[in-house]
Enzyme design. Structure first.
Site, short mmCIF file in Angstrom:
data_model
loop_
_atom_site.label_atom_id
_atom_site.label_comp_id
_atom_site.label_asym_id
_atom_site.label_seq_id
_atom_site.Cartn_x
_atom_site.Cartn_y
_atom_site.Cartn_z
N THR A 1 17.35 27.43 110.30
CA THR A 1 16.64 28.70 110.20
C THR A 1 15.14 28.44 110.29
O THR A 1 14.64 27.45 109.78
CB THR A 1 16.97 29.46 108.90
OG1 THR A 1 16.42 28.77 107.78
CG2 THR A 1 18.47 29.62 108.72
N GLY A 2 14.43 29.35 110.95
CA GLY A 2 12.99 29.16 111.14
C GLY A 2 12.72 27.94 111.98
O GLY A 2 11.87 27.11 111.64
N GLY A 3 13.42 27.83 113.12
CA GLY A 3 13.35 26.61 113.91
C GLY A 3 12.36 26.60 115.05
O GLY A 3 12.37 25.68 115.86
N SER B 1 8.98 26.47 114.83
CA SER B 1 7.71 25.78 114.59
C SER B 1 7.83 24.86 113.38
O SER B 1 8.81 24.92 112.63
CB SER B 1 6.58 26.79 114.35
OG SER B 1 6.80 27.53 113.16
N GLY B 2 6.81 24.03 113.19
CA GLY B 2 6.69 23.20 111.99
C GLY B 2 7.88 22.31 111.70
O GLY B 2 8.44 21.66 112.58
N ILE B 3 8.28 22.27 110.44
CA ILE B 3 9.36 21.40 109.99
C ILE B 3 10.69 21.79 110.64
O ILE B 3 11.49 20.93 110.99
CB ILE B 3 9.45 21.42 108.45
CG1 ILE B 3 8.24 20.68 107.86
CG2 ILE B 3 10.76 20.79 107.97
CD1 ILE B 3 8.09 20.83 106.36
N GLY B 4 10.94 23.08 110.80
CA GLY B 4 12.17 23.53 111.43
C GLY B 4 12.28 23.02 112.86
O GLY B 4 13.34 22.52 113.27
N TYR C 1 5.26 32.36 94.99
CA TYR C 1 5.78 31.31 95.88
C TYR C 1 6.47 30.22 95.08
O TYR C 1 7.58 29.78 95.41
CB TYR C 1 4.62 30.74 96.71
CG TYR C 1 5.01 29.62 97.64
CD1 TYR C 1 6.05 29.76 98.56
CD2 TYR C 1 4.31 28.41 97.62
CE1 TYR C 1 6.39 28.72 99.42
CE2 TYR C 1 4.64 27.37 98.49
CZ TYR C 1 5.68 27.53 99.37
OH TYR C 1 6.01 26.50 100.22
#
Length: 247
Positions: free
Chosen positions: A12-14, A16-19, A149
């Site tokens: 999920t959230g793939g 950008s960044g770590i994803g 957060y």
């Protein structure tokens, strides 16, 4: 390396960044990877670059999660690797100044959305599957102006450990990866100005014993390891990736 050949992975959230980095690493190990994101152009561009399968979905919207589960079930019938990565920091500020809108936005993505992504995918998880939940060191650092957060990530840690206990009879492993400061886009989404971000980054590097920021690839390699048979005896564990800042 094809340690994950024939494995079906969902990130999920793939886009950008770590994803993104994790999807790339999983694909490099032979897995077939589905990535989700809520911006069509971004998710389709990332999928094309990676050789992944894109799916437009907002983790905060349970109707999107329902459609995602149905689509994955129809196409693949199972999931071997589930990386629940999508998350936001929201707006920083003191508890007395907190808004309901910011609270709901952060919790709906980071906790409620993540919780029900896990919940709805459990029936599709193959026996022996690996679930990795991206948390953060903030879950146990309690810094001022980041209460919402921090609370969202602390809640994630709790459910991950409960899930590890519940799913152990099926040999499904559930682990937590908690990064410290990394070079990703998430800080840019806090609303801080460029100079403020630069100052924070410089201060963080000064505070980190290894004197550098982490890279998304650092986390990606760890997540991929946890999805491999080499980590078959690891479950219910939180692994900190922070350059030593919480020492």
């Amino acid at each position: 390396m094809n340690n994950l050949k024939n494995k079906i992975a969902l990130v999920t959230g793939g886009n950008s960044g770590i994803g993104y980095a994790t999807a790339k690493e999983l694909i490099g190990q032979g897995a077939k990877v589905i990535i989700t994101g809520k911006r069509r152009e971004a998710i389709e561009a990332a999928a094309k670059e990676l050789g992944a399968i894109p799916f437009l979905a907002d983790q905060a919207e349970l109707s999107d999660t329902k459609l995602l589960v149905e689509s994955v079930n129809e196409q693949f019938g199972k999931v071997d690797i589930l990386f629940i990565n999508a998350g936001i920091t929201g707006t920083l500020g003191a508890i007395e100044e907190a808004s309901v809108e910011n609270f709901d936005r952060v919790m709906n993505i980071n906790f409620r959305g993540a919780y029900f992504t896990l919940s709805k995918f459990i029936p599709l998880l193959s026996d022996g599957a690996s679930v990795v939940i991206l948390s953060s060191i903030v879950a146990s650092t309690y810094k001022p102006n980041s209460s919402i957060y921090q609370a969202s990530k602390a809640a994630l840690n709790s459910i991950a450990k409960t899930a590890a206990a519940e799913l152990a009879p099926r040999k499904i492993r559930v682990n937590i990866v908690s990064p410290g400061p990394h070079r990703t886009e998430i800080m840019r989404k806090t609303g801080l100005e460029e100079m403020a971000l630069k100052s924070i980054t410089e201060q963080l590097i000064n505070d980190i014993p290894l004197k550098k920021m982490g890279e998304p690839e650092d986390v990606a390699k760890l997540v991929t390891y946890l999805c491999d048979d080499a980590a078959s005896f690891i479950t219910g564990t939180e692994i900190i990736v922070d350059g030593g800042i919480t020492l």
